[in-house]
Motif scaffolding. Structure first.
Motif, PDB file in Angstrom:
ATOM      1  N   THR A   1      25.193 -13.237  -5.806  1.00 40.49           N
ATOM      2  CA  THR A   1      25.903 -14.514  -5.719  1.00 40.49           C
ATOM      3  C   THR A   1      25.995 -15.024  -4.286  1.00 40.49           C
ATOM      4  OG1 THR A   1      27.229 -13.900  -7.643  1.00 40.49           O
ATOM      5  CG2 THR A   1      28.076 -15.678  -6.259  1.00 40.49           C
ATOM      6  N   LYS A   2      26.258 -14.126  -3.342  1.00 43.88           N
ATOM      7  CA  LYS A   2      26.445 -14.544  -1.956  1.00 43.88           C
ATOM      8  C   LYS A   2      25.161 -15.092  -1.342  1.00 43.88           C
ATOM      9  CE  LYS A   2      30.308 -11.452  -0.911  1.00 43.88           C
ATOM     10  NZ  LYS A   2      30.812 -10.365  -0.041  1.00 43.88           N
ATOM     11  N   VAL A   3      24.017 -14.635  -1.840  1.00 44.68           N
ATOM     12  CA  VAL A   3      22.729 -15.082  -1.293  1.00 44.68           C
ATOM     13  C   VAL A   3      22.325 -16.414  -1.901  1.00 44.68           C
ATOM     14  CG1 VAL A   3      20.272 -14.554  -1.071  1.00 44.68           C
ATOM     15  CG2 VAL A   3      21.982 -12.728  -0.820  1.00 44.68           C
ATOM     16  N   PHE A   4      22.408 -16.507  -3.233  1.00 43.87           N
ATOM     17  CA  PHE A   4      21.916 -17.695  -3.928  1.00 43.87           C
ATOM     18  C   PHE A   4      23.062 -18.678  -4.166  1.00 43.87           C
ATOM     19  CE2 PHE A   4      18.658 -14.577  -4.728  1.00 43.87           C
ATOM     20  CZ  PHE A   4      17.482 -15.306  -4.670  1.00 43.87           C
ATOM     21  N   SER A   5      23.520 -19.297  -3.086  1.00 39.71           N
ATOM     22  CA  SER A   5      24.526 -20.350  -3.176  1.00 39.71           C
ATOM     23  C   SER A   5      23.857 -21.649  -3.618  1.00 39.71           C
ATOM     24  CB  SER A   5      25.190 -20.546  -1.812  1.00 39.71           C
ATOM     25  OG  SER A   5      24.222 -20.984  -0.857  1.00 39.71           O
ATOM     26  N   VAL A   6      24.671 -22.669  -3.886  1.00 36.05           N
ATOM     27  CA  VAL A   6      24.099 -23.960  -4.301  1.00 36.05           C
ATOM     28  C   VAL A   6      23.150 -24.520  -3.249  1.00 36.05           C
ATOM     29  CG1 VAL A   6      24.611 -26.350  -4.938  1.00 36.05           C
ATOM     30  CG2 VAL A   6      26.052 -24.498  -5.793  1.00 36.05           C
ATOM     31  N   PRO A   7      23.533 -24.580  -1.961  1.00 40.49           N
ATOM     32  CA  PRO A   7      22.590 -25.110  -0.966  1.00 40.49           C
ATOM     33  C   PRO A   7      21.287 -24.321  -0.900  1.00 40.49           C
ATOM     34  CG  PRO A   7      24.795 -25.036  -0.049  1.00 40.49           C
ATOM     35  CD  PRO A   7      24.848 -24.290  -1.343  1.00 40.49           C
ATOM     36  N   VAL A   8      21.374 -22.988  -0.971  1.00 39.74           N
ATOM     37  CA  VAL A   8      20.167 -22.169  -0.913  1.00 39.74           C
ATOM     38  C   VAL A   8      19.250 -22.467  -2.091  1.00 39.74           C
ATOM     39  CG1 VAL A   8      19.286 -19.803  -1.105  1.00 39.74           C
ATOM     40  CG2 VAL A   8      21.175 -20.298   0.444  1.00 39.74           C
ATOM     41  N   CYS A   9      19.821 -22.548  -3.293  1.00 39.43           N
ATOM     42  CA  CYS A   9      19.015 -22.824  -4.489  1.00 39.43           C
ATOM     43  C   CYS A   9      18.378 -24.212  -4.416  1.00 39.43           C
ATOM     44  CB  CYS A   9      19.876 -22.693  -5.744  1.00 39.43           C
ATOM     45  SG  CYS A   9      20.408 -21.009  -6.090  1.00 39.43           S
ATOM     46  N   MET A  10      19.118 -25.188  -3.897  1.00 37.50           N
ATOM     47  CA  MET A  10      18.565 -26.536  -3.768  1.00 37.50           C
ATOM     48  C   MET A  10      17.449 -26.574  -2.729  1.00 37.50           C
ATOM     49  SD  MET A  10      19.980 -28.320  -6.036  1.00 37.50           S
ATOM     50  CE  MET A  10      21.253 -27.814  -7.202  1.00 37.50           C
ATOM     51  N   LEU A  11      17.592 -25.807  -1.660  1.00 40.84           N
ATOM     52  CA  LEU A  11      16.538 -25.762  -0.646  1.00 40.84           C
ATOM     53  C   LEU A  11      15.292 -25.053  -1.178  1.00 40.84           C
ATOM     54  CD1 LEU A  11      18.647 -25.003   2.560  1.00 40.84           C
ATOM     55  CD2 LEU A  11      17.507 -27.155   1.960  1.00 40.84           C
ATOM     56  N   ILE A  12      15.484 -24.043  -2.026  1.00 41.24           N
ATOM     57  CA  ILE A  12      14.338 -23.392  -2.671  1.00 41.24           C
ATOM     58  C   ILE A  12      13.612 -24.395  -3.554  1.00 41.24           C
ATOM     59  CG2 ILE A  12      13.674 -21.663  -4.393  1.00 41.24           C
ATOM     60  CD1 ILE A  12      15.931 -19.880  -3.292  1.00 41.24           C
ATOM     61  N   GLY A  13      14.370 -25.155  -4.331  1.00 37.90           N
ATOM     62  CA  GLY A  13      13.758 -26.191  -5.171  1.00 37.90           C
ATOM     63  C   GLY A  13      13.044 -27.242  -4.344  1.00 37.90           C
ATOM     64  N   THR A  14      13.639 -27.598  -3.203  1.00 36.73           N
ATOM     65  CA  THR A  14      13.011 -28.583  -2.313  1.00 36.73           C
ATOM     66  C   THR A  14      11.702 -28.046  -1.746  1.00 36.73           C
ATOM     67  OG1 THR A  14      15.175 -29.490  -1.705  1.00 36.73           O
ATOM     68  CG2 THR A  14      13.336 -29.961  -0.229  1.00 36.73           C
ATOM     69  N   ALA A  15      11.695 -26.759  -1.386  1.00 38.09           N
ATOM     70  CA  ALA A  15      10.467 -26.142  -0.861  1.00 38.09           C
ATOM     71  C   ALA A  15       9.352 -26.174  -1.906  1.00 38.09           C
ATOM     72  CB  ALA A  15      10.756 -24.700  -0.440  1.00 38.09           C
ATOM     73  N   ILE A  16       9.707 -25.904  -3.150  1.00 36.05           N
ATOM     74  CA  ILE A  16       8.714 -25.994  -4.232  1.00 36.05           C
ATOM     75  C   ILE A  16       8.232 -27.435  -4.375  1.00 36.05           C
ATOM     76  CG2 ILE A  16       8.318 -25.664  -6.698  1.00 36.05           C
ATOM     77  CD1 ILE A  16      10.452 -23.452  -6.619  1.00 36.05           C
ATOM     78  N   GLY A  17       9.176 -28.386  -4.227  1.00 38.47           N
ATOM     79  CA  GLY A  17       8.799 -29.797  -4.285  1.00 38.47           C
ATOM     80  C   GLY A  17       7.825 -30.182  -3.187  1.00 38.47           C
ATOM     81  N   LEU A  18       8.022 -29.637  -2.007  1.00 36.14           N
ATOM     82  CA  LEU A  18       7.089 -29.892  -0.899  1.00 36.14           C
ATOM     83  C   LEU A  18       5.693 -29.361  -1.234  1.00 36.14           C
ATOM     84  CD1 LEU A  18       9.349 -29.023   2.174  1.00 36.14           C
ATOM     85  CD2 LEU A  18       8.550 -31.292   1.510  1.00 36.14           C
ATOM     86  N   MET A  19       5.634 -28.205  -1.897  1.00 31.16           N
ATOM     87  CA  MET A  19       4.335 -27.668  -2.299  1.00 31.16           C
ATOM     88  C   MET A  19       3.664 -28.565  -3.342  1.00 31.16           C
ATOM     89  SD  MET A  19       4.786 -23.517  -2.357  1.00 31.16           S
ATOM     90  CE  MET A  19       6.356 -23.433  -3.189  1.00 31.16           C
ATOM     91  N   VAL A  20       4.480 -29.112  -4.246  1.00 34.81           N
ATOM     92  CA  VAL A  20       3.941 -30.048  -5.240  1.00 34.81           C
ATOM     93  C   VAL A  20       3.375 -31.280  -4.534  1.00 34.81           C
ATOM     94  CG1 VAL A  20       4.549 -31.599  -7.139  1.00 34.81           C
ATOM     95  CG2 VAL A  20       5.459 -29.273  -7.102  1.00 34.81           C
ATOM     96  N   ALA A  21       4.083 -31.768  -3.519  1.00 27.14           N
ATOM     97  CA  ALA A  21       3.605 -32.936  -2.763  1.00 27.14           C
ATOM     98  C   ALA A  21       2.259 -32.643  -2.107  1.00 27.14           C
ATOM     99  CB  ALA A  21       4.640 -33.326  -1.705  1.00 27.14           C
TER     100      ALA A  21
END
Length: 447
Positions: free
Chosen positions: A268-288
């Motif tokens: 829980t301490k590692v995968f906070s909301v900001p961290v999870c959103m940044l992971i999703g954003t990184a995947i989005g950058l790869m899609v771009a």
């Protein structure tokens, strides 16, 4: 002074109802009450204290990172069209099962609104596909728009909605929960809200049957033909859904669920909301990159979303905090708490009815729910309730109230898509959301 405070509150919400800038109105009202409290009542909550409450929200470590990263992630999903793939993957199958199109449209919109927590945004994204598709199945345009509008409150269980991080922060400060984690709040309110969504879908389906506005109920008029030929063009195109792209917007939510204390698969301490959103954003950058989009433009979209999140959400929360400090300074908060202490049912009713009515009238219950949570929710224990219960009911009520407002941004968009009067849509969603409010509130307080 209590009556003066009440008058200021009434004027404040009347001005917000009249579409005056909510942040400015809340700040000015809070300042006026703080000045009266300081120089007339001799309150220890001074203007300086009220301004400090405003500033603290601007640098709130548990709130700001969550909101700005969620908004940035949402903008990236729009830029990469991953959200389009997700919407199409869920919407297209409805065409092949006419019997469930109305409740299905409600539930699909509700689920998508969790991923994309903007009522107006989801109304546009889903409406441009579903409304023409439903009209093509000879559903009356007003019912087609109503089915989509009735699902635009799914954001109440989204980590990106401003209230869930706010409630978690209040509960953490009161030592009710061990961490300022929005997922703790969401896990407690999800089942009652899911039941509420099913209630909305079922009641609207019954209304649809009673009014005979469902599949096959009408012939396409020339206007309907034009709508089918124009707005439905996107659905007629051979849009090839990429299942990988469709999954990307859901990745952060899956990670958050797996990392929640109730599931505990991920730390829980590692995968906070900001961290999870940044992971999703990184995947989005790869899609771009894969789609040969400019990665710099994608990055700019994230920054723009984060900036809009700070401007539209964080500053509104800060303004509500200043307003709440003003209420406390003039003595109004203490009077309201004292009046509720004698009856738990009064507090429960106020949490549900106040934000609901305000949202139904103004099209946005944000100001009412934020002010309630800042001023009253911290005192939940005095009423025999938990902070999460009281705060969650207030924000759920605001979301439901907006879903029967004829002036909400979402209904105006859908009315334009369907070529109908917004009031006619609101008439059809009113009974379902009122029933859902009763059911959801009961579930939140009783279970």
């Amino acid at each position: 002074m209590i009556w003066i405070g009440l008058a200021i509150v009434v004027v404040t919400f009347w001005l917000i109802y009249k579409n005056y800038e909510a942040r400015l109105v809340l700040c000015l009202s809070g300042i006026v009450m703080a000045l009266i409290g300081q120089y007339v009542c001799g309150s220890n909550v001074t203007l300086s204290t009220a301004v400090d409450a405003f500033i603290k929200q601007l640098v709130n470590g548990g709130l700001v990172p969550t909101i700005v990263t969620v908004m940035g992630f949402g903008y990236v999903m729009t830029f990469t069209k991953c959200s389009d793939h997700l919407v199409n993957s869920l919407v297209k199958p409805l065409k092949y099962v006419p019997a469930i199109v109305i409740p299905g449209a409600v539930l699909i919109t509700w689920v998508l609104n969790i991923v994309l927590p903007s009522a107006a945004g989801i109304a546009a994204a889903v409406g441009v596909l579903l409304v023409p598709a439903l009209i093509a199945l000879k559903v009356r345009p007003v019912m087609a728009a109503s089915a989509v509008f009735a699902g635009t409150w799914g954001s109440v269980v989204s980590p990106g909605l401003m209230f869930n991080p706010q409630i978690a922060d209040i509960a953490f400060k009161a030592k009710e929960i061990g961490a300022p984690d929005a997922m703790i709040v969401i896990m407690q309110e999800f089942l009652p809200c899911a039941i509420g969504a099913l209630v909305v879908a079922a009641v609207l389906a019954l209304i649809c049957m009673f009014l005979k506005e469902g599949v096959g109920s009408t012939q396409l008029s020339s206007a309907g033909d034009a709508l089918e030929g124009g707005l439905a063009e996107e659905t007629k195109k051979d849009f090839k859904v990429n299942p990988i792209y469709a999954v990307v917007p859901v990745v952060p939510l899956v990670l958050l669920v797996l990392a929640s204390k109730q599931v505990g698969v991920l730390p829980t301490k590692v995968f906070s909301v900001p961290v999870c959103m940044l992971i999703g954003t990184a995947i989005g950058l790869m899609v771009a990159i894969i789609n040969k989009q400019k990665i710099g433009d994608c990055s700019k979209r994230f920054c723009r979303g984060a900036g809009d999140g700070f401007c539209d959400v964080v500053i509104l929360i800060a303004a509500a905090a200043l307003f709440a400090a003003g209420m406390k300074s003039i003595g109004l908060t203490g009077a309201l708490v004292d009046s509720m202490k004698g009856s738990q049912s009064v507090a429960m009713f106020a949490a549900a009815a106040g934000p609901f009515v305000m949202a139904a009238i103004s099209g946005s219950g944000n100001a009412a729910a934020l002010a309630f949570n800042e001023a009253i929710t911290p005192h939940a224990a005095d009423f025999g309730l938990t902070i999460v219960q009281l705060g969650a009911v207030a924000q759920i009520a605001a979301g439901l109230g907006r879903t029967m407002s004829p002036v909400a941004g979402g209904v105006i968009i859908l009315a334009g898509l369907a070529g109908v009067n917004p009031m006619e849509i609101a008439k059809r969603t009113a009974i379902p959301v009122i029933v859902a409010l009763v059911v959801t509130t009961f579930c939140m307080f009783m279970f």
